[in-house]
Each structure stands twice: as C-alpha cells, then as structure tokens.
Scaffold this motif. Structure first.
Motif, PDB file in Angstrom:
ATOM      1  N   UNK A 160      -5.445  -3.614  -4.955  1.00 24.59           N
ATOM      2  CA  UNK A 160      -5.605  -3.708  -3.502  1.00 24.59           C
ATOM      3  C   UNK A 160      -4.961  -2.493  -2.824  1.00 24.59           C
ATOM      4  N   UNK A 161      -3.764  -2.173  -3.258  1.00 18.93           N
ATOM      5  CA  UNK A 161      -3.085  -1.018  -2.683  1.00 18.93           C
ATOM      6  C   UNK A 161      -3.791   0.280  -3.038  1.00 18.93           C
ATOM      7  N   UNK A 162      -4.304   0.362  -4.266  1.00 18.78           N
ATOM      8  CA  UNK A 162      -5.058   1.557  -4.644  1.00 18.78           C
ATOM      9  C   UNK A 162      -6.327   1.684  -3.804  1.00 18.78           C
ATOM     10  N   UNK A 190       0.048   7.364   1.856  1.00 16.18           N
ATOM     11  CA  UNK A 190       1.048   8.223   1.203  1.00 16.18           C
ATOM     12  C   UNK A 190       2.221   7.398   0.685  1.00 16.18           C
ATOM     13  N   UNK A 191       2.673   6.431   1.494  1.00 18.26           N
ATOM     14  CA  UNK A 191       3.784   5.580   1.063  1.00 18.26           C
ATOM     15  C   UNK A 191       3.395   4.736  -0.148  1.00 18.26           C
ATOM     16  N   UNK A 238      -3.260   8.983  11.622  1.00 19.49           N
ATOM     17  CA  UNK A 238      -1.956   9.360  11.065  1.00 19.49           C
ATOM     18  C   UNK A 238      -1.245   8.143  10.479  1.00 19.49           C
ATOM     19  N   UNK A 239      -1.459   6.967  11.084  1.00 15.86           N
ATOM     20  CA  UNK A 239      -0.850   5.755  10.544  1.00 15.86           C
ATOM     21  C   UNK A 239      -1.460   5.394   9.195  1.00 15.86           C
ATOM     22  N   UNK A 240      -2.793   5.479   9.106  1.00 17.31           N
ATOM     23  CA  UNK A 240      -3.463   5.152   7.853  1.00 17.31           C
ATOM     24  C   UNK A 240      -3.053   6.126   6.746  1.00 17.31           C
ATOM     25  N   UNK A 241      -2.975   7.405   7.079  1.00 12.90           N
ATOM     26  CA  UNK A 241      -2.579   8.411   6.088  1.00 12.90           C
ATOM     27  C   UNK A 241      -1.126   8.191   5.656  1.00 12.90           C
ATOM     28  N   UNK A 242      -0.261   7.856   6.598  1.00 11.05           N
ATOM     29  CA  UNK A 242       1.151   7.601   6.260  1.00 11.05           C
ATOM     30  C   UNK A 242       1.275   6.395   5.337  1.00 11.05           C
ATOM     31  N   UNK A 286       3.388   7.029  -3.231  1.00  7.97           N
ATOM     32  CA  UNK A 286       4.759   7.339  -3.642  1.00  7.97           C
ATOM     33  C   UNK A 286       5.388   6.134  -4.332  1.00  7.97           C
ATOM     34  N   UNK A 287       5.116   4.920  -3.813  1.00  6.70           N
ATOM     35  CA  UNK A 287       5.722   3.720  -4.400  1.00  6.70           C
ATOM     36  C   UNK A 287       5.238   3.463  -5.825  1.00  6.70           C
ATOM     37  N   UNK A 288       3.992   3.862  -6.133  1.00  4.29           N
ATOM     38  CA  UNK A 288       3.497   3.708  -7.498  1.00  4.29           C
ATOM     39  C   UNK A 288       4.383   4.456  -8.504  1.00  4.29           C
TER      40      UNK A 288
END
Length: 285
Positions: free
Chosen positions: A262-264, A172-173, A165-169, A176-178
């Motif tokens: 990296x974020x992607x 998701x964040x 759940x932490x990895x998915x959250x 959304x930030x993109x």
C-alpha cells in the motif's frame, strides 16, 4: 481525453473503435461497459501479466541444467518484452521512460533489502548486481507501468487532491522509512495516518466507457495493493524470490505485506503524478 491520432499506440486505435460502439440501453449497455472496463484493465496490466507468465513458464518448464541461468532468461525476456511493446506500438515511449524510472527505484530498494535479509534470490545468475538479479527491477517497473497506463486509459481526474508538495513529501518519507526502519523506530503507522489525513476526501474519477465513475482514492490504492499481493504470492510460489518464512516450503505471503505494498503504491502514484498532473473533473460533480 486525447484522440488516437497517427502517432497513437495500437491499443489506442482498438480502444477508439470499441468506444465508438452503440450498445443498447439497460443490462446490455451495463455488460458492455463492464467488459470494456475489464479489457482496459487487462491492457494496462499487460507488462506485469507477461512477467508473471514468464515466472510460471520458467518455473515449470525451464531445464534445471540449462546453460543459461533461469534468472538471466527472465532478464532477457523482460528486455525483449519491452522492446517488442515499443516496436509494435503497444506502448508509448513515455510509458517506457516510466518503466525505467521504476526499475531504478526498485533495484536500489532490492539491493538494500536483500543485504539485510528481508528476502533472497536463491538461484545463481550472471546478470545481477550483488545478490539482486536484474529481472527483479522489472517487477517494480510493472507496477509503474500499470499506474501510468491506467491513468491515461481511464482519463483519471481528482477531487480534493492535496498540494503536490505534500504528496511528494509523503512519498519521500515512505521511501526513506523503507530503509530507516532497520535502525530507527518503524514510522509505518504514522505514515498511514498522514496518508489518511491527506487523501481521505480525494475521489478519483475514471471513465470506463462514456460516463465517468468515481471511488475514494484510498480504496483504489488498497485494491491495487491487494492485486500486487496476489501477484507476489505467484512470484514466491515459482521461487523467483523467497522470504525467510518460505525457506523450507512455500507458504502464503504474510497479509502484513499488504501494508508495505500500500505504501509502495503511494510512492508509485506520486512518481507517475509528476508526469501526469492530477486534474479536476471536466464537469462539476
């Protein structure tokens, strides 16, 4: 690691024969493992490598006044590659489903980013949605394809992987930030910090030959992001897409894009983890 049964891909059968080899000890065994590692990595990159090959070929050899637009040829070519890989059992149906998911996620991002001028596709085409030619989604799909395939090929295992759940959250964040950073403060530095907090202890174990090796997962993501950045330079060099700074003449893509990739990578990794549940190493380490 599952064995290559009758329903295995063609690569799985070739890999089984290579892994059955008995190299001598010492430097020859190390060299064999290194070459086998390169072979497996190359196979995992097959979809992306073929896409880059098409970008090069159409840039240098496709006629400017051809009746079919270059972008449409790239889209048709990407579809044919996908069909051929399934038909010749070079890829599993499950991997094809991963590619489709990444195509959809990437296309949504492309529509938003091109609408805000982050980059443009300068050539005309028919197979497009708004300002986004359909081949662009396959470039994101190539990343998802690589992660799904390399995960399976090297039998990835993990130490200290955070709760799902932490990895998915986090993923998701990041997604959304993109979009949101066009109106709200960019949370990229905060997302990097959270990523480091969640994964700084995580080790990924992979098996190039018979012995499992390990590296920090954060380092692994950086290496893949660096590779994608190199590929993006190839893509912009062939004028498949263009950043505002490359309007008049080509220039190297800003190294700052490494952070975005990296974020992607984290988004891509978490999506694949929904199909391949992160497992712990089989033996104590």
């Amino acid at each position: 690691m599952s064995g290559p049964g009758s329903g295995a891909t063609r690569f799985a059968r070739v890999r089984a024969r290579l892994e059955a080899a008995q190299p001598t000890r010492g430097w020859s065994a190390a060299l064999y493992e290194f070459l086998l590692f390169g072979f497996k990595q190359g196979w995992a990159c097959l979809f992306g490598a073929l896409m880059l090959g098409m970008l090069f070929a159409t840039h240098f050899f496709y006629p400017v006044n051809a009746p079919i637009a270059r972008y449409d040829v790239l889209t048709i070519g990407a579809i044919l590659i996908q069909v051929a890989m399934l038909a010749f059992r070079l890829e599993s149906l499950r991997e094809a489903k991963v590619i489709l998911a990444f195509h959809l996620v990437g296309t949504v991002m492309e529509l938003f980013k091109t609408a805000h001028g982050s980059w443009v596709y300068p050539e005309p085409s028919l197979l497009r949605i708004g300002g986004v030619p359909l081949f662009s989604g396959f470039m994101y799909a190539a990343v998802g394809s690589y992660i799904a395939r390399v995960w399976r090929i090297f039998d990835f295992r993990y130490d200290h992987f955070p709760p799902r759940w932490m990895a998915v959250s986090l993923a998701s964040a990041i997604y959304i930030n993109f979009f949101a950073h066009h109106w709200l403060p960019d949370a990229r530095l905060l997302l990097f910090a959270i990523t480091a907090m969640l994964f700084w202890r995580t080790q990924v174990w992979f098996t190039p030959f018979r012995k499992a090796r390990s590296m920090p997962l954060l380092l692994g993501w950086f290496l893949v992001a660096l590779f994608i950045w190199f590929a993006e330079n190839i893509g912009t060099y062939t004028r498949a897409w263009v950043y505002p700074s490359q309007g008049a003449t080509w220039s190297i893509v800003s190294p700052q894009k490494l952070g975005a990739w990296y974020l992607l990578m984290i988004i891509s990794f978490v999506l694949v983890s929904l199909l391949h549940r992160p497992e712990k190493p089989s033996d104590p380490v």
